[in-house]
Each structure stands twice: as C-alpha cells, then as structure tokens.
Design a protein around this motif. Structure first.
Motif, PDB file in Angstrom:
ATOM      1  N   TRP A  27      26.165  57.605  13.881  1.00 24.95           N
ATOM      2  CA  TRP A  27      27.522  57.564  13.010  1.00 24.95           C
ATOM      3  C   TRP A  27      28.641  57.480  14.180  1.00 24.95           C
ATOM      4  O   TRP A  27      28.764  58.238  14.788  1.00 24.95           O
ATOM      5  CB  TRP A  27      27.512  58.821  12.110  1.00 24.95           C
ATOM      6  CG  TRP A  27      26.301  58.589  11.129  1.00 24.95           C
ATOM      7  CD1 TRP A  27      25.586  59.968  11.103  1.00 24.95           C
ATOM      8  CD2 TRP A  27      25.823  58.090  10.209  1.00 24.95           C
ATOM      9  NE1 TRP A  27      24.504  59.792  10.298  1.00 24.95           N
ATOM     10  CE2 TRP A  27      24.797  58.513   9.443  1.00 24.95           C
ATOM     11  CE3 TRP A  27      26.270  56.787   9.837  1.00 24.95           C
ATOM     12  CZ2 TRP A  27      24.155  57.942   8.290  1.00 24.95           C
ATOM     13  CZ3 TRP A  27      25.481  55.951   8.810  1.00 24.95           C
ATOM     14  CH2 TRP A  27      24.527  56.734   8.022  1.00 24.95           C
ATOM     15  N   VAL A  74      27.677  69.009   6.910  1.00 26.33           N
ATOM     16  CA  VAL A  74      26.637  67.874   7.155  1.00 26.33           C
ATOM     17  C   VAL A  74      25.357  68.496   7.765  1.00 26.33           C
ATOM     18  O   VAL A  74      25.461  69.104   8.862  1.00 26.33           O
ATOM     19  CB  VAL A  74      26.983  66.566   7.623  1.00 26.33           C
ATOM     20  CG1 VAL A  74      25.711  65.685   7.837  1.00 26.33           C
ATOM     21  CG2 VAL A  74      28.041  65.777   6.798  1.00 26.33           C
ATOM     22  N   ILE A  98      28.915  64.635  -4.276  1.00 26.26           N
ATOM     23  CA  ILE A  98      29.919  65.297  -3.346  1.00 26.26           C
ATOM     24  C   ILE A  98      31.131  65.485  -4.247  1.00 26.26           C
ATOM     25  O   ILE A  98      31.729  66.535  -4.091  1.00 26.26           O
ATOM     26  CB  ILE A  98      29.934  64.423  -2.354  1.00 26.26           C
ATOM     27  CG1 ILE A  98      28.836  64.628  -1.403  1.00 26.26           C
ATOM     28  CG2 ILE A  98      31.148  65.081  -1.435  1.00 26.26           C
ATOM     29  CD1 ILE A  98      28.784  63.781  -0.101  1.00 26.26           C
ATOM     30  N   SER A 104      20.768  62.954  -1.457  1.00 24.17           N
ATOM     31  CA  SER A 104      20.787  61.469  -1.690  1.00 24.17           C
ATOM     32  C   SER A 104      19.486  60.910  -1.815  1.00 24.17           C
ATOM     33  O   SER A 104      18.516  61.424  -0.958  1.00 24.17           O
ATOM     34  CB  SER A 104      21.388  60.596  -0.702  1.00 24.17           C
ATOM     35  OG  SER A 104      21.102  59.285  -0.653  1.00 24.17           O
ATOM     36  N   THR A 125      29.224  61.971  10.807  1.00 20.65           N
ATOM     37  CA  THR A 125      28.636  61.647   9.772  1.00 20.65           C
ATOM     38  C   THR A 125      28.845  60.429   9.012  1.00 20.65           C
ATOM     39  O   THR A 125      29.668  59.593   9.289  1.00 20.65           O
ATOM     40  CB  THR A 125      28.938  62.722   8.502  1.00 20.65           C
ATOM     41  OG1 THR A 125      27.933  62.494   7.337  1.00 20.65           O
ATOM     42  CG2 THR A 125      30.336  62.984   8.224  1.00 20.65           C
ATOM     43  N   THR A 129      27.128  60.311  -3.239  1.00 21.56           N
ATOM     44  CA  THR A 129      28.400  60.240  -3.047  1.00 21.56           C
ATOM     45  C   THR A 129      29.028  60.957  -4.433  1.00 21.56           C
ATOM     46  O   THR A 129      29.786  61.822  -4.512  1.00 21.56           O
ATOM     47  CB  THR A 129      28.906  59.023  -2.961  1.00 21.56           C
ATOM     48  OG1 THR A 129      28.294  58.231  -1.950  1.00 21.56           O
ATOM     49  CG2 THR A 129      30.425  58.850  -2.826  1.00 21.56           C
ATOM     50  N   ASP A 178      26.257  69.141   2.480  1.00 20.69           N
ATOM     51  CA  ASP A 178      25.640  67.717   2.505  1.00 20.69           C
ATOM     52  C   ASP A 178      24.129  67.444   3.039  1.00 20.69           C
ATOM     53  O   ASP A 178      24.408  67.160   4.291  1.00 20.69           O
ATOM     54  CB  ASP A 178      26.875  66.775   3.107  1.00 20.69           C
ATOM     55  CG  ASP A 178      26.364  65.135   3.092  1.00 20.69           C
ATOM     56  OD1 ASP A 178      25.326  65.099   2.759  1.00 20.69           O
ATOM     57  OD2 ASP A 178      27.265  64.290   3.276  1.00 20.69           O
ATOM     58  N   GLY A 210      20.411  57.228  -5.831  1.00 25.85           N
ATOM     59  CA  GLY A 210      20.514  58.183  -6.782  1.00 25.85           C
ATOM     60  C   GLY A 210      20.907  59.196  -5.939  1.00 25.85           C
ATOM     61  O   GLY A 210      20.992  59.309  -4.678  1.00 25.85           O
ATOM     62  N   ALA A 214      30.304  58.610   3.485  1.00 22.59           N
ATOM     63  CA  ALA A 214      30.124  59.269   2.037  1.00 22.59           C
ATOM     64  C   ALA A 214      30.349  60.541   2.090  1.00 22.59           C
ATOM     65  O   ALA A 214      30.832  61.231   0.862  1.00 22.59           O
ATOM     66  CB  ALA A 214      28.792  58.719   1.570  1.00 22.59           C
ATOM     67  N   THR A 215      30.486  61.323   3.136  1.00 21.58           N
ATOM     68  CA  THR A 215      30.887  62.608   3.146  1.00 21.58           C
ATOM     69  C   THR A 215      32.144  63.051   2.874  1.00 21.58           C
ATOM     70  O   THR A 215      32.445  64.049   2.297  1.00 21.58           O
ATOM     71  CB  THR A 215      30.319  63.363   4.519  1.00 21.58           C
ATOM     72  OG1 THR A 215      28.839  63.006   4.994  1.00 21.58           O
ATOM     73  CG2 THR A 215      30.437  64.961   4.484  1.00 21.58           C
ATOM     74  N   ALA A 219      22.193  65.256   2.269  1.00 27.02           N
ATOM     75  CA  ALA A 219      21.892  63.763   1.715  1.00 27.02           C
ATOM     76  C   ALA A 219      20.549  63.420   2.775  1.00 27.02           C
ATOM     77  O   ALA A 219      19.790  62.814   2.346  1.00 27.02           O
ATOM     78  CB  ALA A 219      22.922  62.875   1.843  1.00 27.02           C
ATOM     79  N   GLU A 220      20.725  63.900   4.011  1.00 21.80           N
ATOM     80  CA  GLU A 220      19.698  63.424   4.950  1.00 21.80           C
ATOM     81  C   GLU A 220      18.455  64.486   5.083  1.00 21.80           C
ATOM     82  O   GLU A 220      17.662  64.289   5.961  1.00 21.80           O
ATOM     83  CB  GLU A 220      20.249  63.064   6.376  1.00 21.80           C
ATOM     84  CG  GLU A 220      21.379  62.109   6.193  1.00 21.80           C
ATOM     85  CD  GLU A 220      22.401  61.762   7.424  1.00 21.80           C
ATOM     86  OE1 GLU A 220      22.051  62.569   8.415  1.00 21.80           O
ATOM     87  OE2 GLU A 220      23.304  61.015   7.406  1.00 21.80           O
TER      88      GLU A 220
HETATM   89  C1  LIG Z   1      23.352  58.842   2.616  1.00 23.23           C
HETATM   90  C2  LIG Z   1      24.456  59.710   2.750  1.00 23.23           C
HETATM   91  C3  LIG Z   1      25.341  60.148   1.779  1.00 23.23           C
HETATM   92  C4  LIG Z   1      25.631  59.049   0.405  1.00 23.23           C
HETATM   93  O1  LIG Z   1      24.504  59.244  -0.193  1.00 23.23           O
HETATM   94  P1  LIG Z   1      24.502  57.886  -1.402  1.00 23.23           P
HETATM   95  O2  LIG Z   1      23.242  58.539  -2.369  1.00 23.23           O
HETATM   96  O3  LIG Z   1      24.010  56.666  -0.630  1.00 23.23           O
HETATM   97  O4  LIG Z   1      25.861  58.122  -2.076  1.00 23.23           O
HETATM   98  C5  LIG Z   1      26.127  61.350   1.877  1.00 23.23           C
HETATM   99  N1  LIG Z   1      26.251  61.945   2.989  1.00 23.23           N
HETATM  100  C6  LIG Z   1      25.384  61.572   4.115  1.00 23.23           C
HETATM  101  C7  LIG Z   1      25.383  62.448   5.229  1.00 23.23           C
HETATM  102  C8  LIG Z   1      24.411  60.597   3.873  1.00 23.23           C
HETATM  103  O5  LIG Z   1      23.563  60.189   4.719  1.00 23.23           O
END
Ligand SMILES: *Cc1c(COP(=O)(O)O)cnc(C)c1O
Length: 389
Positions: free
Chosen positions: A328, A141, A68, A191, A89, A65, A167, A203, A92-93, A169-170
């Motif tokens: 989601w 995402v 971003i 993430s 998503t 987060t 993003d 982190g 946090a996106t 993150a995943e």
């Molecule tokens: C987990 C996630 C985040 C945020 O990551 P954090 O490290 O938990 O802040 C953002 N975007 C997506 C799509 C996520 O799955």
C-alpha cells in the motif's frame, strides 16, 4: 514468448475462490424467492460471523467501507474531530473519516508487524491530551492479515478515553494471543470484497459486543426507517445492508474459512523456503503475538543487495503473466490527503518503496508458487548493482 502471451495475466494477486457449499446455499436463496432485501441467510451469516470472531453481535453490510463509516458514525465522529488512522493501508480505512467531516491524522507503522506503532500512538495521545486536542477515535488496521499490537494499543486508548475501531478487513481468520481478529475494538470491521479472505461478491460487516449499537447500525444501514407502515424517517440513514443472496454466498465461503487460511499459510511457507537464500529479499515480519492469515505474502527487495528494485521484479512478473502489487502507498503520501497531519512516516515509506505483494490466493497450486518464485529469482539485475544507491 509472443507479445500477446506476455501481457495476458494468468496468476492474479488474490482472486475469489468459490466452492461447492456456495452453489447449494445461493441456489437455496434463489429457490426460496428471497433474493433481497435481508432474509434468513443474512441473519444466519451474522450469527456465524459473530461466533467465528468471538463477538456478541454483527451487522452484515454492503461493504467494509460502509462498516467503517457506520462505526465512526456510532462513535459520534463529526465535523472538527480528529481521528487517528494507520497510514500503511488501503484508502478505505480513512475515507469514512472525511465522509463525516472529520480529519484523519496518520500514524506510522512499527517494524515488528508493519502495523500501527504503539510508541508513536502513546506519544500522539499524550501530546494531544496536554494540548486539549484528544482524538475522537482510532482506526487501526490489521495489515495483510496480521493483527496489530493490541496488548499495547487497547490499554493506551482506554487510558485516554479514545474509542478503537479495528479495521480487520484483511484479517478474518487471524488471531492475536488466540483471540480472533475483529474483536479488539469497540467495533471491528470485515470486508467480503472479491479479493479478501472470503467474499460475498462485495460486502462487509460491523462487529461489536453492544447489542443496541449493532441493532442501530442495522437500522441506520436500512435508511433509518421508522417502524410505521408508510415510510417515516427522523434521521439520515444509509443504504448499506447486505442482500440475502450475497449472505448465502458468504455463508458458503465461511464454512471453508479454516482451509482457506491454511492454504494461504502453505503458499506463504512455500515462497519463504523457495526464496530463503536470495540476497536482498526478505518477507514481511511476523510478530510474536499472533497468527496472521497471510492474506497476501509480501516481500521486500533491497536494490543494493538484490541488484534490482521492486519495480524491476514487478515488471518482470507482469511480463510473464503474473500479477504482483506494490505494498500500500501510505495514506500520508496520497494526494487526496495532502495537508493532513502525520505522526512519523518513515517506516511506511520504506515498506512502500521496497514492498511487493505476490499472488497469494488459496487456489494457487504449488507449481504456480514455484513459478512465481522462479520469476522473482530470475529478475534481470542491473549492471550497476549496488553502486548507484
Ligand atoms: C478491502 C479493505 C477495506 C474496504 O473494504 P470494502 O469491502 O472493499 O469496502 C478497508 N480496509 C482495508 C484495510 C481493506 O483492505
């Protein structure tokens, strides 16, 4: 089965998995006395992430987060700006868009990947250009660890002068035409939360090719402290950096990235073969342009054909100690974003209505996967099968 057994969850969606390398590296960080802030493991983790993701520079941060937030801050997003965001998503996106006083504009998914629909994006960009309301940026995402359609998205945004934040993150370890996730935008985001592909116990990272911008992100993430012996500040910064101990943990996790992704692939393949013949059950689409990391295996349940809906399946699994989660809930359906603009929305709504994410962590055994698949198969059907919907 007793009530107590029925409620104790045994198989989790995506729990952290910690191996031997992590113990040695964290012990090293502790023995060095260099716990925090920053330190040599942070520098090494950043360099290793840059090499893994094929980007020039990385800032290790306290969360995805935060990454971003800093990406949008570096792009100059501020009050009055619109930022296009994938609607299907995690919250946090989009949250950092609002931290900056800007407005998220949600864009629906396409069926090929459940990621941002490039046709809707093209439509929105043209429409907004005509009306003099270009968005400041796009946050796109890589859902459930599969890259979006960057062959179309990147040129479209370039044509309209709109910066892309990926993003991912995943999606650590996924690729698009052989190129790593996290490398497609002006900035990429990872993430290391406990449920992601690798964890630092919380982190994230900001990725980019502009050395100056990533250096500025590190500085902004350290309270924007000026180079002086005393504490001197000319700008508002953030406390967003990663600790040396966390980075040591992340380095250990990163060493086994390949095995982690391959195990998630094997879990996905085993679910697919176990449930291939089940009427009304289908798996999340895999688009031809890349290789996902299969962070979460997600299936859809068609109630008419299956005889029960995704909540029936989820509750049946929960009653047997297995954690599954609905896909989601689209951000345009979140009460906190009521009133925000949305482009399309039907595909994301449908995925939410029918999608269920199954336990997918790398520590699952084949027997665990078989058990989950058997539970999906044995979900009690409603008597009114196929007639009430
Ligand atoms: C987990 C996630 C985040 C945020 O990551 P954090 O490290 O938990 O802040 C953002 N975007 C997506 C799509 C996520 O799955």
């Amino acid at each position: 089965m007793t009530a107590q057994q029925a409620t104790a969850t045994r198989l989790f969606l995506s729990p952290p998995a910690v191996g031997h390398d992590e113990h040695a590296l964290v012990a090293d960080a502790l023995a060095s006395g260099w716990v925090t802030p920053l330190g040599p493991h942070v520098d090494a983790f950043e360099a290793e992430l840059a090499a893994t993701c094929g980007v020039g520079h990385v800032a290790a941060l306290s969360s995805g987060t935060a990454a971003i937030h800093l990406a949008l801050h570096l792009l100059g997003v501020g009050p009055g700006d619109d930022v296009l965001v994938s609607t299907l998503t995690f919250i946090a996106t989009a949250n950092p868009v609002t931290y900056l006083g800007a407005r998220p504009v949600f864009v629906d998914s396409e069926r090929a990947s459940w990621n941002l629909d490039p046709d809707l994006l093209a439509h929105a960009l043209h429409h907004r250009a005509r009306h003099g309301r270009p968005p400041k940026a796009l946050v796109v995402v890589d859902l459930f660890g599969q890259c979006a359609d960057y062959d179309q998205i990147v040129p479209l945004c370039a044509e309209h002068g709109v910066a892309v934040v990926e993003d991912a993150a995943e999606a650590l370890g996924a690729t698009h035409r052989g190129r790593p996730a996290g490398s497609f935008g002006t900035y990429g985001v990872l993430s290391f939360n406990g449920n992601k592909i690798i964890t630092t116990g919380g982190g994230g990272a900001l990725l980019g090719d502009d050395a100056g911008a990533i250096a500025r992100a590190r500085w902004l993430g350290s309270q924007a402290r000026e180079p002086a012996a005393h504490y001197e500040h000319r700008e508002v910064g953030f406390n967003y950096r990663l600790s040396n101990v966390s980075a040591a943990l992340g380095r250990g996790q990163l060493r086994t990235l390949h095995a982690r992704v391959e195990r998630r692939h094997a879990v996905n393949a085993r679910y697919r073969s176990a449930l291939a013949e089940l009427p009304g059950v289908a798996f999340a689409p895999v688009a031809p342009w890349g290789r996902p990391n299969h962070w979460l295996t997600c299936l859809t349940v068609d109630p008419a054909a299956f005889g029960a809906d995704r909540e029936d399946v989820r509750l049946h699994l929960a009653a047997h100690g297995v954690e599954a989660r609905p896909a989601w809930k689209p951000l345009h359906r979140q009460p906190v974003f009521a009133g925000c603009e949305v482009v399309g929305g039907d595909v994301a709504d449908e995925v939410f209505a029918t999608g269920l994410c199954l336990p997918s962590g790398p520590a699952l055994t084949d027997a665990d996967v078989d058990l989950v698949a058997d539970l999906v198969t044995s979900t009690p059907r409603r008597r009114t099968t196929g007639t009430h919907r």
